[in-house]
Enzyme design. Sequence first.
Site, short mmCIF file in Angstrom:
data_model
loop_
_atom_site.label_atom_id
_atom_site.label_comp_id
_atom_site.label_asym_id
_atom_site.label_seq_id
_atom_site.Cartn_x
_atom_site.Cartn_y
_atom_site.Cartn_z
N GLY A 1 0.83 -1.20 0.00
CA GLY A 1 0.00 0.00 0.00
C GLY A 1 0.87 1.25 0.00
O GLY A 1 1.90 1.28 0.65
N VAL B 1 16.89 8.73 -1.37
CA VAL B 1 17.76 7.64 -1.82
C VAL B 1 18.49 8.07 -3.10
O VAL B 1 19.71 7.93 -3.21
CB VAL B 1 16.94 6.35 -2.08
CG1 VAL B 1 17.77 5.30 -2.80
CG2 VAL B 1 16.38 5.81 -0.77
N ARG C 1 0.86 -5.09 -5.77
CA ARG C 1 1.05 -6.36 -5.08
C ARG C 1 1.55 -7.35 -6.15
O ARG C 1 1.12 -7.28 -7.31
CB ARG C 1 -0.27 -6.89 -4.49
CG ARG C 1 -1.10 -5.81 -3.82
CD ARG C 1 -1.45 -6.12 -2.37
NE ARG C 1 -2.05 -4.93 -1.77
CZ ARG C 1 -1.63 -4.36 -0.63
NH1 ARG C 1 -0.64 -4.90 0.05
NH2 ARG C 1 -2.18 -3.28 -0.15
N ASP D 1 5.39 -4.77 6.27
CA ASP D 1 5.97 -6.04 6.70
C ASP D 1 5.88 -7.13 5.62
O ASP D 1 6.76 -7.97 5.51
CB ASP D 1 5.39 -6.51 8.03
CG ASP D 1 3.88 -6.62 8.01
OD1 ASP D 1 3.28 -6.24 6.97
OD2 ASP D 1 3.30 -7.07 9.01
N ASP E 1 0.07 2.58 8.73
CA ASP E 1 -0.46 1.85 9.90
C ASP E 1 0.42 1.89 11.15
O ASP E 1 -0.04 1.59 12.24
CB ASP E 1 -0.72 0.38 9.54
CG ASP E 1 -1.86 0.23 8.55
OD1 ASP E 1 -2.73 1.12 8.52
OD2 ASP E 1 -1.88 -0.77 7.82
N ASP F 1 2.59 -0.14 12.12
CA ASP F 1 2.54 -1.45 12.79
C ASP F 1 3.84 -2.24 12.66
O ASP F 1 3.86 -3.44 12.88
CB ASP F 1 1.36 -2.25 12.23
CG ASP F 1 1.45 -2.44 10.72
OD1 ASP F 1 2.36 -1.84 10.09
OD2 ASP F 1 0.62 -3.18 10.16
N ARG G 1 -6.17 -2.69 10.07
CA ARG G 1 -6.82 -4.00 10.09
C ARG G 1 -6.41 -4.79 11.33
O ARG G 1 -7.21 -5.45 11.96
CB ARG G 1 -6.46 -4.77 8.81
CG ARG G 1 -7.54 -5.74 8.38
CD ARG G 1 -7.54 -5.97 6.89
NE ARG G 1 -7.98 -4.79 6.17
CZ ARG G 1 -7.93 -4.66 4.85
NH1 ARG G 1 -7.44 -5.63 4.10
NH2 ARG G 1 -8.35 -3.55 4.27
#
Lengths: 328, 328, 328, 328
Positions: C15, C27, C76, C107, C132, C134, C176
Site C-alpha cells: 500500500g 535515496v 502487489r 511487513d 499503519d 505497525d 486492520r
Amino acid sequence: MAKKLQKIAVLTSGGDSPGMNAAIRAVVRSCAYHGLECVGVFRGLQGLIEGDFKMLDARSVKNLINRGGTFLKSARSKDFHEKEGREKAHLNLVNEGVDALVVIGGDGTFRGASIFIKEFNFPIVGLPGTIDNDIHGTDNTIGFDTALNTVVEAIDKIRDTANSHNRLFLVEVMGRDAGHIALNAGIGAGAEEILIPEEDMGKDRLIESLERSRKSGKTSSIIVVSEGDQIGKNIFELAEFIKTNMEGYDVRVTVLGHVQRGGSPSCYDRVLASRMGVAAVDALLDGKRDIMIGTQNNKMVHVSFEEAIKEQQKIDLELIRVADITSI
Amino acid sequence: MAKKLQKIAVLTSGGDSPGMNAAIRAVVRSCAYHGLECVGVFRGLQGLIEGDFKMLDARSVKNLINRGGTFLKSARSKDFHEKEGREKAHLNLVNEGVDALVVIGGDGTFRGASIFIKEFNFPIVGLPGTIDNDIHGTDNTIGFDTALNTVVEAIDKIRDTANSHNRLFLVEVMGRDAGHIALNAGIGAGAEEILIPEEDMGKDRLIESLERSRKSGKTSSIIVVSEGDQIGKNIFELAEFIKTNMEGYDVRVTVLGHVQRGGSPSCYDRVLASRMGVAAVDALLDGKRDIMIGTQNNKMVHVSFEEAIKEQQKIDLELIRVADITSI
Amino acid sequence: MAKKLQKIAVLTSGGDSPGMNAAIRAVVRSCAYHGLECVGVFRGLQGLIEGDFKMLDARSVKNLINRGGTFLKSARSKDFHEKEGREKAHLNLVNEGVDALVVIGGDGTFRGASIFIKEFNFPIVGLPGTIDNDIHGTDNTIGFDTALNTVVEAIDKIRDTANSHNRLFLVEVMGRDAGHIALNAGIGAGAEEILIPEEDMGKDRLIESLERSRKSGKTSSIIVVSEGDQIGKNIFELAEFIKTNMEGYDVRVTVLGHVQRGGSPSCYDRVLASRMGVAAVDALLDGKRDIMIGTQNNKMVHVSFEEAIKEQQKIDLELIRVADITSI
Amino acid sequence: MAKKLQKIAVLTSGGDSPGMNAAIRAVVRSCAYHGLECVGVFRGLQGLIEGDFKMLDARSVKNLINRGGTFLKSARSKDFHEKEGREKAHLNLVNEGVDALVVIGGDGTFRGASIFIKEFNFPIVGLPGTIDNDIHGTDNTIGFDTALNTVVEAIDKIRDTANSHNRLFLVEVMGRDAGHIALNAGIGAGAEEILIPEEDMGKDRLIESLERSRKSGKTSSIIVVSEGDQIGKNIFELAEFIKTNMEGYDVRVTVLGHVQRGGSPSCYDRVLASRMGVAAVDALLDGKRDIMIGTQNNKMVHVSFEEAIKEQQKIDLELIRVADITSI
C-alpha cells in the site's frame, strides 16, 4: 477566406495564478476533442520569441488540474515590447504552423496581445489569469478565489495569536491598484478595518474607528491592508503611527507576500479555468480573433480586448457596506 | 399599519452547512447596526416551539465567522408539521416580542416558513443554507462552495493512491436529488466520469466509456457518483458490476459522507453569508415578509418563497459539456 | 570479497503512503552525493520481475517531496511469492548491474525481501513505508503522521455537524490489525470512545460508557473505530446496536477509507523519509545487507528484517489512559 | 506534612503556540478525573497577579482541542519580575485555595516559575509550550510540529510561483536563537539552502553554493532563513547582496511572520499536549513541585526546571547532513 483552424498554441504570461494549469489542460483537451493540434509555449511571450515550443496531447496534461503555478512557466518579456521581438514571435508561430493563440494572463498580457493582433492579423483569445480580479468585463479571474482562501486561512491563524494576546495586526495583502482581494478577504476574515486603494480612509479616521472598536469591547483587531492603499502603502510607518496615537496597543505587521500566488486551486477556480479553456477553443473555432473569455452572471461571455483593457474592474459598493456592518 | 420593526429572531434549520455561523453573525450585527434587538433561537423550528431563545448582541457572535456548523444548532422538527406546534411557536415569538424572523436552511425549511407566514401573517425572510445548491432562484447557496472544496481535496488524496496503484475509484458525494456537487467537484477533481441523478447514463454506456479511457492510455480513474444517481444509488453493486464487466480492474469505493457538511467555510461562503445576512435585515426593514434572499449575477435579490420552493435548481448543460471535454 | 557498491535500485511496494516520494528522492540524491548510480523500479516487486527500470539522477526527483503517493507506483506481486518470479527479478538486477536494493513498504514487503536475501545473497535495506505504524523496531513509519492529520481534520469536520445536530458518529479509520491510527487520531480528535483491535471493549461496556457520557452533559459524540476492532468490524451493525439500545440517539456512520492514504506528506513525514533515505544508502555503503532502517528515540537505527517482521508494533498503554482521562 | 492536593491552577504564558488549548483541556479533565478542582488563570502571570481566575470543569473545555492559540490568553508580565508582583500572585493563589500550579510556556516562563517556587515553596509543574522547540530536556515542545507544517505548506505555495518564474526566494521563519524550525521545515520543503543561527555560513559560501546549484541545472531556489541567523538577520540586505553578486537572478523575500504561531494544532501536538497535561497532574499528585514535563524517547519524563533552563536544545548534526545531501 481564412485558413481552417488546425493548430493552436497556448501560453501563460505575467504573474502566475492558481488555476493556470487547469486552464492549459482544458485548452489542450478541448483541442484533442475537436481534432486540433495543440502546442505549448514555455515562458510566455518571451518563449514565443525564442521558439520554446512543445506539442501537447490529452495525456500531456494529466495530474495537472490540482497543481498551483503554471507548468508552461511564465516570464515578463521586454523583447515583446519591441517590434523586432514581436516579428520573431510571429515568424515562430508561422513556421510552427500555428493558426491561433490562447494567452492566459492579466491586462499587461492582453495589451501586448492586442498590438500583436493588429500588427499581424493573428487570432488570439485571452483568458483572465490573475489573482487580483482587476480585469474589466469578467466577474472573476482565474486564481482570485484561491487567493482569497489562502488569505483568509492565513488571517484565521493570525487571529489565533491576536486573540491570545489582545493585539492589533496589520496584514498586507496583494493588490497594487485594486482592493478586491483586501475587501473580500477582509469580510471573510472578519477584519475590523479594510484599507483599499479605491477609498482613502485617512489616518485620523482610522484611529477614530479603532478607538470606537476598543470602546465597544473588542480586545484584538485585524486590519487588512491592500498593498496599494494610500495610508497603508508603507505598512510599517502606519504601524508606528498607530502605536504613537493609541496608547497601550501592541501592534504587529504581517506581509503575506507570495504565498498568495501559489497553492492548489480551489474547486471554483478549477471549474472556471476548465470552462474558460473550453470556451477559448470554441471561440477560435467560431472565428473569434480578438477577445477575452469572461464570466458574467455565471455564463461564459466574449469581451473584446479593447473593452477588457480600457479600465479596471470596479469595487462593489455593496461589499464596502457589508464590511462596515459586519465588523461592528 | 404594521408595528415598527424592533426585534428580529434568527434560527438555522435542516442539515447544517458551512457559513451558517457567518450568516447568523451578519444578521446579529446588522441588527446592532440598525439599532434592532436580535434573539437567537436554538435548535431550529423545534426550538421555536420550545421557546429556546437567547438574546444576541454584536459581541455574542465574535470568532464565529470561520467556524463550520451552526452554534445555534439545528434540528428536524416533526412538531412544526402540526398546526399545534406552529401555534406554540407563534405564541413564543409574540411573547418574546419578536416582530420578524430570519430562517437559514433549505427548501424544507422554506416550505414550513411559507405555511407559517400564511397562517399567522408573520414576516419571515429566508437565507438558502445548504451544501446541495438545489434551491431555485439563487445561483449559490451558503455552504456549497465549501463542500466543493472539501470534496475536491478528498478526491485529490484518493487520486494519489489511485495513481500509485492503477486503480479505479468510485467516490460517492452528497446530492440526493441534485447533481450540483458531483458535477462541479467532478470537473474540479478531473474525474473521468460523473454520475448524476439528472442524467441516466446507464451501466452499459459507463463500461463503454471506461473502456475508451483505458484504450486512450489512462491507467487510473476516478468516478464521482451523486448519491441519488440511478445506477450509482447502490454504489457497492455498481462496483461489482464494473469488476465483472472489466477484466483486470481493481475497483474501490469511498463514500465521503458527513465530512462534506463540516469544515471552516471558504472565503466565498463567508462573504456570501455576510451579504445575505445584511440583505435579510435590509429586506425586513423594507417591509418584505415572504421572501428568500438569493444571489443572481453576483447581486443580492429577493425571491418569493413560492418561487424558491416550486422547483429545484437545474443543472447547467454547459458544465456537462465541459466535463465531457476536459476528461477526454 | 564483495564487489564495491556502484549501483543501487529503489522501489516502493504494498500500500502506498505519504512520504514515499520523499524517501525515493532522498535515496536518489544520496546516491548522487556518494557518486553511485541509482535506478528506479516501477510497480514494486512486480516491476522487478518484469524489468521495469529507469535511471534516476538528482534532477529526476525534483518537485516530488510534497507529493502524496509514489511516482514509482506500487503493486502487489503474486509472482514474487514464487521462486521463478524471484529468479527473474534477481536476473534483471544482475543484468542491470545493480549491486543493492532499497525497498520501501510494510511487513509483507520485508518478508519477501528477507527470502530474496537468503536465496540470492543480495543486499537489501528496507524503509518502513505504511500509514499503519505497525512495524516492530521503529517508533514511526513513513506516512503515519500524515494519516493522523488527515483523520483528525476529517473528524474535526464531522464534529461540526455532530455538534450542530446533537448526533453520535461512528467513524471508521484504517488499521486492520493495529489500533495505532485509531488511538492517536482518537485522542487528537477528542473522541468520546476509541475501539481498537488490541482491546475488546464489548458492546455492553460501550453502551454503559455512552450512557455515562450522556449523563455528564455531552450532547454529541464521536466514536473512532479501527477497521479491525472486534465489535466495530461491522460498523453498520454496531450502529444498529447502539440505536436499539440507546433511546433518542441519532447515530451516523462515516467510513473514511482511502483518503487516509493520500495527501501531501506532513513535515514530520518528509523529514523522516529524508533521513531514512539517506540512512539506507549509508547502511549499504557500510556493508549492511539485511536490515530495515528504523527510528528509535529520534535516532536512525538498524533493525534486522528478522526482528522487524517477527511481531507487530505494540499499542502504548499510556495512550489508552490518556484517551480515557481526556475524554471524561 | 504537605496539605493534600485539592485545587490546581493552570495558565499559559509567553508567546502562544498551537496545542496550548489541548494542554489546558487535559489538565482540566485530569483534575476532574482525579476529583480535584481546577481553576483557570487568564492572561498568564499577569492574570495571576491581578487575580483573573475562573473555575473550570470537564465541560468548560469542550470543543477546544482543535483550536489554535489559548483561550486563557497569554501576556508578558513585567510585574512578575518584581518581588511585589510575585507576592500578590502568591496571595491570590492562597486566597483562592490553590495548592499547585501548572504553567504552560517557554523558558522565560520557567525562569519566573523557578524563582516563585524558591520564594514561596509553592509547587509548580511546567509544560513546554512554544513553537521554537528550544527547550532543553524535551525532544519536542507543544506547537513545534504544527508550526513546521504551517511553514512547509507556505513554502509549497511559494515554490509554485518560484517554479513558474525561475526565481530565488528568501523565506524568513521564526527562531530568534534556535534554528529548529528552519532546519526541519527547510528539509521538509526541499529548500536549497538553510541559514540558521547555530551555523555561520557566510555570504560568500552562500553565493558559491547557489552558483553550484545553478550549474547543476536548478532553475528556481528556496532559501529558508532563521530570523536569528548571522547573515540572514537583515533578510532584505541579504537579498540585495545576492542580486548584486549573481547576475540574472530574480530574488524575492517573504517573511512568514505570525501565521506560524496560529492554526489548528496537528494531531501530534494535540496528542503530545494531552499526554503532557495528564502527566502534569500525575506529577503534582506524586508530590513533584519543581519540574517540567518533557518527552524523551517518546515517553513522558520529569526534568527539573534548573535543567530545562540551563541551556537551549541543540541542533541535531544528522539533520544538517540530511539537508546537505537531499538538496544536492
